[in-house]
Write an enzyme that holds these catalytic residues in place. Structure first.
Site, PDB file in Angstrom:
ATOM      1  CG  ASP A  81       1.642   3.732   2.851  1.00  0.00           C
ATOM      2  OD1 ASP A  81       1.472   3.695   1.674  1.00  0.00           O
ATOM      3  OD2 ASP A  81       1.091   2.907   3.756  1.00  0.00           O
ATOM      4  CE  LYS A  94      -1.792   2.612   4.258  1.00  0.00           C
ATOM      5  NZ  LYS A  94      -1.481   2.564   2.795  1.00  0.00           N
ATOM      6  CD  GLU A 103       0.293  -0.310   3.576  1.00  0.00           C
ATOM      7  OE1 GLU A 103       0.852  -0.051   2.360  1.00  0.00           O
ATOM      8  OE2 GLU A 103      -0.858  -0.435   3.886  1.00  0.00           O
TER       9      GLU A 103
END
Ligand code: 5RP
Length: 218
Positions: A81, A94, A103
């Site tokens: 990611d 993030k 995520e």
């Protein structure tokens, strides 16, 4: 070379972490999209993928990659990611794309988290990028007041709903000196689903694309 070229280089370098016959965890965003496109080239070597967002699931399917439910998967050797910021300890911010909760779940369930980014994402202190927080809609005002007490300035991400049906508060003006502590504190506020600090479970490997190629930090 553009920033996007650098993201692509880093994303392609992550292919070496993909194990044959495994299910791959896949993140969200423009760098993760480059990884998906590269993964398509070796799709015959993997069993499938777990997606961290609806957008990622759609892109994986468009390449003919089987998208699996995390609940069906026993082992996830690798999660790949992007990130909005990383410090040198591979603690991340993030959620710029709003997919932070899924995520974080897929990262937590993975053995190795490979983060891919262009080298502008590496910072000394996290927090110049506004910290995203996913919040249950009815708790918006309460959570915002609690964040102000912690020294942040929350701003509602207008017109945005997460894949889980929630809102995002982007928290400005935080110099995050103790990321793991702040991650835990924010998650204690009633109504917070999760926040975009990935500090208690940082990345294991950071691949940074830059003018001179890909640099690896562990
Ligand atoms: C999405 C994310 C992304 O990984 C992050 O925003 C980086 O995006 P990009 O790869 O487009 O720079 O956390 O929720």
């Amino acid at each position: 070379m553009t920033r996007d070229d650098m993201k692509k280089m880093a994303a392609e370098a992550a292919l070496e972490y993909v194990e044959a016959g495994s299910v791959v965890g896949v993140g969200t965003g423009s760098t993760a999209n480059h990884f998906i496109d590269a993964l398509a080239g070796i799709k015959h070597r993997i069993d499938g993928a777990v997606a961290s967002s609806e957008a990622t699931a759609e892109r994986l399917r468009s390449h003919g990659i089987l998208v699996m439910d995390l609940n069906e998967v026993v082992e996830l050797p690798v999660y790949v990611d992007g990130a909005d910021e990383s410090n040198r300890y591979l603690q991340l911010i993030k959620g710029g794309g709003g997919a932070l909760t899924r995520e974080k779940i897929v990262a937590a369930a993975s053995r190795t988290f490979v983060c891919v980014a262009d080298d502008s994402k590496l910072v000394d202190i996290l927090g110049a990028f506004p910290l995203p927080i996913e919040v249950i809609p009815m708790a918006r005002s309460y959570v915002a007041r609690e964040i102000v007490k912690l020294g942040g300035q929350p701003v509602l991400r207008e017109g945005f709903t997460t894949d889980n049906g929630n809102i995002i508060l982007d928290v400005h003006n935080m110099q995050i000196m103790e990321p793991a502590k702040l991650e835990t504190a924010l998650n204690q506020i009633a109504g917070v689903v999760t926040n975009g600090l990935f500090a208690n479970r940082p990345a294991d490997v950071l691949l940074l694309g830059g003018e001179d190629g890909v640099t690896k930090l562990t």
